[in-house]
Design a protein around this motif. Sequence first.
Motif, PDB file in Angstrom:
ATOM      1  N   GLY A 172       0.804  -1.220   0.000  1.00 41.14           N
ATOM      2  CA  GLY A 172       0.000   0.000   0.000  1.00 41.14           C
ATOM      3  C   GLY A 172       0.834   1.265   0.000  1.00 41.14           C
ATOM      4  O   GLY A 172       0.359   2.312   0.426  1.00 41.14           O
ATOM      5  N   LYS A 219      -7.994  -5.352  -0.517  1.00 41.02           N
ATOM      6  CA  LYS A 219      -8.743  -4.096  -0.468  1.00 41.02           C
ATOM      7  C   LYS A 219      -8.660  -3.482   0.933  1.00 41.02           C
ATOM      8  O   LYS A 219      -8.495  -2.275   1.081  1.00 41.02           O
ATOM      9  N   SER A 250      -5.510  -1.745   1.361  1.00 38.19           N
ATOM     10  CA  SER A 250      -5.304  -0.576   0.486  1.00 38.19           C
ATOM     11  C   SER A 250      -6.142   0.633   0.894  1.00 38.19           C
ATOM     12  O   SER A 250      -5.957   1.721   0.353  1.00 38.19           O
ATOM     13  N   VAL A 251      -7.050   0.460   1.868  1.00 39.44           N
ATOM     14  CA  VAL A 251      -7.958   1.546   2.252  1.00 39.44           C
ATOM     15  C   VAL A 251      -7.178   2.822   2.572  1.00 39.44           C
ATOM     16  O   VAL A 251      -6.246   2.796   3.373  1.00 39.44           O
ATOM     17  N   GLY A 252      -7.582   3.910   1.956  1.00 37.68           N
ATOM     18  CA  GLY A 252      -6.998   5.197   2.317  1.00 37.68           C
ATOM     19  C   GLY A 252      -5.600   5.444   1.764  1.00 37.68           C
ATOM     20  O   GLY A 252      -4.985   6.449   2.070  1.00 37.68           O
ATOM     21  N   HIS A 253      -5.095   4.507   0.981  1.00 37.95           N
ATOM     22  CA  HIS A 253      -3.783   4.704   0.365  1.00 37.95           C
ATOM     23  C   HIS A 253      -3.983   5.079  -1.102  1.00 37.95           C
ATOM     24  O   HIS A 253      -5.064   4.934  -1.640  1.00 37.95           O
ATOM     25  N   ASP A 284      -5.896   2.795  -3.726  1.00 38.00           N
ATOM     26  CA  ASP A 284      -7.107   2.381  -3.002  1.00 38.00           C
ATOM     27  C   ASP A 284      -8.016   1.585  -3.949  1.00 38.00           C
ATOM     28  O   ASP A 284      -8.495   2.102  -4.952  1.00 38.00           O
ATOM     29  N   TYR A 285      -8.236   0.312  -3.614  1.00 39.35           N
ATOM     30  CA  TYR A 285      -9.042  -0.584  -4.451  1.00 39.35           C
ATOM     31  C   TYR A 285     -10.456  -0.777  -3.904  1.00 39.35           C
ATOM     32  O   TYR A 285     -11.194  -1.620  -4.409  1.00 39.35           O
ATOM     33  N   THR A 286     -10.797  -0.050  -2.837  1.00 45.05           N
ATOM     34  CA  THR A 286     -12.019  -0.435  -2.111  1.00 45.05           C
ATOM     35  C   THR A 286     -13.276  -0.348  -2.949  1.00 45.05           C
ATOM     36  O   THR A 286     -14.260  -1.012  -2.650  1.00 45.05           O
ATOM     37  N   TRP A 328      -7.274   2.734 -10.434  1.00 39.34           N
ATOM     38  CA  TRP A 328      -7.215   3.173  -9.042  1.00 39.34           C
ATOM     39  C   TRP A 328      -6.643   4.570  -8.954  1.00 39.34           C
ATOM     40  O   TRP A 328      -5.963   4.958  -9.878  1.00 39.34           O
ATOM     41  N   PRO A 329      -6.861   5.331  -7.884  1.00 46.38           N
ATOM     42  CA  PRO A 329      -7.710   4.973  -6.741  1.00 46.38           C
ATOM     43  C   PRO A 329      -9.192   4.937  -7.114  1.00 46.38           C
ATOM     44  O   PRO A 329      -9.679   5.798  -7.829  1.00 46.38           O
ATOM     45  N   ASN A 375     -12.706   4.449  -4.967  1.00 48.70           N
ATOM     46  CA  ASN A 375     -13.301   4.331  -3.627  1.00 48.70           C
ATOM     47  C   ASN A 375     -14.604   5.133  -3.593  1.00 48.70           C
ATOM     48  O   ASN A 375     -15.129   5.501  -4.651  1.00 48.70           O
TER      49      ASN A 375
END
Lengths: 163, 831
Positions: free
Chosen positions: B389, B553, B556-559, B562-564, B579-580, B582
């Motif tokens: 990340g 995911k 990766s949150v918040g990076h 981010d794949y969320t 990406w990102p 989100n």
Amino acid sequence: MNGIKDLLRALHGDEEHLAKEFVAVADRHRTEHEVHHVAVDLAAWSREHTRRIADTAQAYDLDLDPLDEPHVGLLSTIGRKTAEAVGRHPEPALLLLRDLRDLHLAASGNSLYWEMLAQAGQATKDEALLDVATRCHPQTLRQMRWTNTMIKTLSPQALASLR
Amino acid sequence: MEPSVDRIAYPWGSRTPYGRHEAWPTRVDAYLAEGVEPEKVDRWVQAASILHSDGDAMDIAVVGNRMVGVRGRATDRVNHGRLGPKDLFGWQANGSADRLTRPLIRRDGRLVECGWDTAMDRVVSRSRALLDEHGPGSLGFYTSGQLFLEEYYTLAVLARAGIGTNHLDGNTRLCTATAGEALKESFGCDGQPGCYDDFDHADVIALFGHNIAETQPVQWMRILDRLEGAAPPLLVCVDPRPTQVARRSAVHLAPRVGTNVALMNALLHEIIRTDRVDHEYIEAHTVGYEELTEQVRKCSPEWAAGICDVPAARIAEAAEILGNADQLTSTVLQGFYQSHQATAAAVQVNNLHLLRGMLGRPGAGVLQMNGQPTAENTRECGANGDLPGFRNWENAAHVADLAKVWNVEPSAIPHYAPPTHAMQMFRYAEQGSIRMLWISGTNPAVSLSELSRIRSILTQERLFVVVQDLFLTESAQLADVVLPAATWGEKTGTFTNADRTVHLSEKAVDPPGEARPDLEVFLDYATRMDFRDKDDGLLVKWDDPESAFEAWKRCSVGHPCDYTGITYDKLRGGSGVQWPCNDEAPDGTERLYRDGIAWAHPDLCESYGKDLVTGAADSVVEYRSLNPDGKAIVKAAPYLPPHEEPSPEYPFQLTTGRTIYHFHTRTKTGRAPQLNAAAPDVWVEISAGDAEARDLHEGDLVEVTTPRGALRGRLRVTGLRTGLLFVPFHYGYWDTPAGHGPDGDTPSRAANETTVTDWDPVSKQPLFKTAAAALTLVRRGDGATAPAPTTTASAPVRSGAVPATAGGPGAYASQVPGGLPSPDTQEGGIR
């Protein structure tokens, strides 16, 4: 002004010594490829420093020899063969840490001399002194930062995994 | 447009011209095995290209349990239906008769077949014994740029937190390390600023050491289409070879290899001298501008001309074009990344864009390219010498956050030193402190520099080598355990291309024999090793690709990566997503840095930066004082002469590289008949002037020698710069009687027999493109010709002197222009 003359002579000698030490370490650790190549590049900085100090010293009636022969390529064949032969053994990893430490200490000594020279330049309003210190001191600090980085990177493996 | 075309003879197919700011028209390319009609295809299975970093979306045609062809996906943002030659023909390697189908273990010096339990037991028992006797630092993992995201992430978790070793890197070290490092140095964090759509809008496209025609042929099709449309862009090309890009450029600069920083500094000197600087942008978004101004003050074109051997007037002309561009797109690749002062040079391209304020809007973007299809994932998942990340290993809060995601103590994740890079891992193995090396999806016995050294490291008795691959590669032949892997089309997973586009690649057919997906192998190892988290739960809590993706995911949150907002379902059917992605950007993000620099703040950045000459790390204190507000960093670097320069004994410069028809060490492309035939063996390129001066001719058998070793190949006389030799690096020994290396009957043919062990001290990327060499004639060609393509940078200087490269009837692929991309065009595509 004798103090400044002594200082220039001492720093010149120590930069010359450091240039040779960088080349010697490059030679000894030929199988540590990054150390080898970067140490050769950093030796050039100290050689350049001796030239600049020698130039500056003329105003003080000091005749210092510039160390202008690049020592790269003059690496001794014996040293090279030794480095290659011992490349497979773990002990050189510890030797390398010691060598990097010695380089770092030598560069720190020079750094303090540069600090003194800059102060002398300010106190005597000698622009040439201040100028040479301003140009060279940052490179000395970079030499120190490099040895520190390499020690930080290489120590864990050399000290914890070579058993 | 012709309904089909020989895509070996015409690698880029036919043109669909379009004008500036228009959408790139669709053209659906397809190739089906001989005798297979489209209506006979049972199903089309979604995938993306695995043989370069472009991320060309495609569907795999399946009949029964057999792959029978491929077709480009018209709906995808990356390729609008097009495929390159490797995409069209490379899939055939999956069906090769010599695929590995059972594990092998070394018994009495020979590799013999065994079951998975036997092989894995051996790996696990060695791992346990080493952990007990020598600690985690005795185990190393060397992976690839060709596995899937889910596999890298799993490997990163099990290596970093399961084993607890700092020694995990990818062969992405060889292809993309400098891209990541250059982005970290300039923007504080990895993450590709621009995207491929920038090619649609740019009025100037500058390619720095990037032979895009051969490395990302589909994007070259896009540029070719623009060159034939309204308001075409001007191209600026920096490359010592006469590439197709060079041939179409307004200005082609062919510097001596190893002098990129001098050239870049002269270009920046001119931009500043003529005040083409966006001072408002510099003021608002950067630090360090004054230092750069000082550094390049004396770097005039005349100064650089003497170093680079390029006319000063041409440098000034290039600077004029770059300075006048109102939408500048730049790309950078191996000509910079694998050459002397790699990171320092690549960073100057970022500086060009910062000075000109060319970031974050259509047509104004920089693309620090990747070489391999999934290199981006190696980087973001932490399988490449970084933490997952884009976390900063020196930032305790980042490590604590990662430990929380993995439910381990922070001390369980080694972060006392930078994650070990591949070149250093091989050094540790040479020295005897790494005693087990698990190599997945790569072939160091051909791809690393100075091969005699690499072979001697891999064959040491004390080093336990595991190789996980599709074939018995040169490296696998030297292993103690060989694990047969499933590949693209035989397993499901995601991967991300050079412009941050995430694609899903689904399983189309079963793998051969007992071959297993890499993910299954890693999961099996984690189970057998019984890796635990801090609550004694399983460390690796997932059991298939989709659950691995969901786990990633959460990491990766918040990076930046981010794949969320991405799910497998979202990736099915339509286009890949950038990406990102989100809640704030549910459809993904075209360009980074639209509103200034986002990830350079001292608390967020992935790296505090390094000295561009020595590679020494800057401290957090220094970074904080230099860049307290998290702006982009304009970082200057002086030119240093290369470490190895020509001498009377070695009078030439030597560079290595690739051809459009092959990938890496040919493990796949050498087994695809059309691709193999297009470039079947190694060759040596020389300039016309040097050939004439030495009375050498096309087809002469020559030997190239350096202090490390030698190789033999037939000579091709081309328009490359004088004083330079070029050798393609694809060729090894698996298809020779010798097997894994040269012997008495098989002369050396791998370029890396000759390359130097030296790497960029900043990115740690090996320098394959800066060496000195000698050239000797072995035997006259007597009418023979070099086995080099005529369609590419290898074209002979005298056209007609050798037969033109062509694929014949077996290389015809259909191409159907389909208007603007829409989901409806997909089905009718190849009819």
